[in-house]
Write a protein that holds these residues in place. Structure first.
Motif, PDB file in Angstrom:
ATOM      1  N   VAL A 176       0.851  -1.203   0.000  1.00  0.00           N
ATOM      2  CA  VAL A 176       0.000   0.000   0.000  1.00  0.00           C
ATOM      3  C   VAL A 176       0.889   1.257   0.000  1.00  0.00           C
ATOM      4  CG1 VAL A 176      -1.951  -1.092   1.175  1.00  0.00           C
ATOM      5  CG2 VAL A 176      -0.128  -0.069   2.537  1.00  0.00           C
ATOM      6  N   LEU A 212       0.402   3.149   5.273  1.00  0.00           N
ATOM      7  CA  LEU A 212      -0.373   2.277   6.162  1.00  0.00           C
ATOM      8  C   LEU A 212      -1.470   3.075   6.865  1.00  0.00           C
ATOM      9  CD1 LEU A 212       2.423   0.217   7.947  1.00  0.00           C
ATOM     10  CD2 LEU A 212       0.697  -0.683   6.398  1.00  0.00           C
ATOM     11  N   GLN A 231      -4.245  -1.043   9.755  1.00  0.00           N
ATOM     12  CA  GLN A 231      -3.530  -2.040   8.958  1.00  0.00           C
ATOM     13  C   GLN A 231      -2.252  -2.492   9.665  1.00  0.00           C
ATOM     14  OE1 GLN A 231      -3.213   0.154   5.249  1.00  0.00           O
ATOM     15  NE2 GLN A 231      -5.011  -0.891   4.420  1.00  0.00           N
ATOM     16  N   TYR A 277       0.245  -5.934   5.581  1.00  0.00           N
ATOM     17  CA  TYR A 277       0.356  -4.747   4.729  1.00  0.00           C
ATOM     18  C   TYR A 277       1.789  -4.237   4.746  1.00  0.00           C
ATOM     19  CZ  TYR A 277      -4.697  -4.685   4.498  1.00  0.00           C
ATOM     20  OH  TYR A 277      -5.998  -5.033   4.261  1.00  0.00           O
TER      21      TYR A 277
END
Ligand code: TXA
Ligand code: MG
Length: 303
Positions: free
Chosen positions: A231, A234, A238, A280
């Motif tokens: 991603v 964050l 997450q 993540y």
């Protein structure tokens, strides 16, 4: 018997001589070792890892002389590269000598050689006085271990001994450089980048599609049990790995490619053990020095 060789190295060397598998420390990741010139011992590696027979192994040597014993050509460029980077995380692909069994090179006519920068592993190679084949000590497609505590317990049941050399200093696998084509070509990115190698070797290229030459470069590799999702930054809910942003649930890694690489697999292994899924990962910077980190992240997140 050399008096200053430790009992652990002597035991490991005896087990290797008996055709057993031994987990060995390197500066990059832990390896699953067997005598490279003993095809039965090498077949145990493939079996234990569930490694496809078409994926050749790296042959570890104590230095240039031993490297020369497993190849048929040793170009000047090899001399220059090992002078600058050995012992260290650089693997050279060269035409293989007849004494190297086909199983070690997966039937190919080239062999990958590297001199690891770890005192215990170097002492072990010197003690057995033979080249040692060692892929990373993980089940195929799983995370490579950089600490003894991250070794898979099931894989360990197939090994006779673990030579404990502490945490790996580099944290991701060596740069693999093919010296058998017109230009030195990077088949696998590592901490030593094309730019680092260019200081010594002219016209180093990065292979865009290494899968043909280096069958280990599967699209999916280095995967934890949980899914990895990359991603931009964050969110607070997450759980994963961040550099700049992140909630208190995130593991914060350094904003430096070498320091980040050292921690990456260990952090993923830790989160995996906690059952975090998905994991993540905040996208690291895109500059060239991060190429090897990106390579591992892309393949770890490719489901
Ligand atoms: O840092 C490392 O290189 C670690 C430590 C243990 O030395 N070893 C390692 O081995 O990462 P392994 O087997 O996990 O990865 C070796 C890579 C694979 O991508 C394989 O396909 C490639 O090197 N390789 C081995 N021999 C080759 C050859 N003759 N030609 C092209 N690629 C080769
Ligand atoms: Mg591997």
């Amino acid at each position: 018997m050399t008096p200053d060789v430790g009992q652990d190295v002597l035991l490991a060397s005896q087990l290797l001589r008996d055709g057993k598998l031994v987990v060995v420390p390197t500066e990059t990741v832990y390896g699953l070792a067997a005598l490279a010139l003993d095809s039965d011992a090498v077949s145990n590696i493939f079996e234990a890892k569930g490694r496809p027979a078409n994926n050749p192994l790296i042959v570890h040597v104590s230095g240039k002389e031993m490297a020369k014993s497993v190849v048929t050509e040793w170009p000047t460029i090899a001399d220059e590269l090992v002078e600058a980077f050995w012992p260290g995380p650089l693997t050279l692909v060269l035409p293989k000598a007849r004494g190297v069994p086909d199983i070690t090179t997966a039937g190919g006519d080239t062999v990958a050689v590297r001199c690891p920068d770890h005192p215990l592993f170097l002492a072990l190679i010197e003690q057995v006085n033979e080249p040692i084949a060692a892929p990373s000590a993980n089940f195929s497609t799983r995370l490579s271990p950089t600490r003894v505590k991250d070794l898979d317990p099931v894989l360990l049941t197939k090994c006779a001994y673990v030579l404990d050399g502490g945490d790996c200093a580099v944290g991701i696998e060596s740069t693999v450089l093919d010296l058998t084509s017109d230009h030195p070509t990077i088949l696998r990115q590592g901490i030593l980048t094309a730019r680092d190698l260019s200081a010594v070797a002219r016209d180093v290229r990065s292979s865009t599609d290494a899968t043909g030459k280096s069958p280990g470069q599967h699209a999916l590799h280095y995967a934890p049990i949980g899914k990895i999702v990359i991603v931009d930054s964050l969110r607070s809910d997450q759980i994963g790995i961040g550099i700049l942003t992140g909630s208190f649930e995130a593991v914060r890694l350094p904003n430096d490619p070498k320091a980040y690489a050292k921690e990456l697999f260990a952090s993923l292994a830790e989160l995996d053990r906690q059952g975090v899924d998905p994991i993540y990962v905040e996208a690291p910077p895109h500059e060239g020095a991060w190429a090897a980190v990106w390579d591992r992240l892309r393949r770890a997140s490719n489901r």
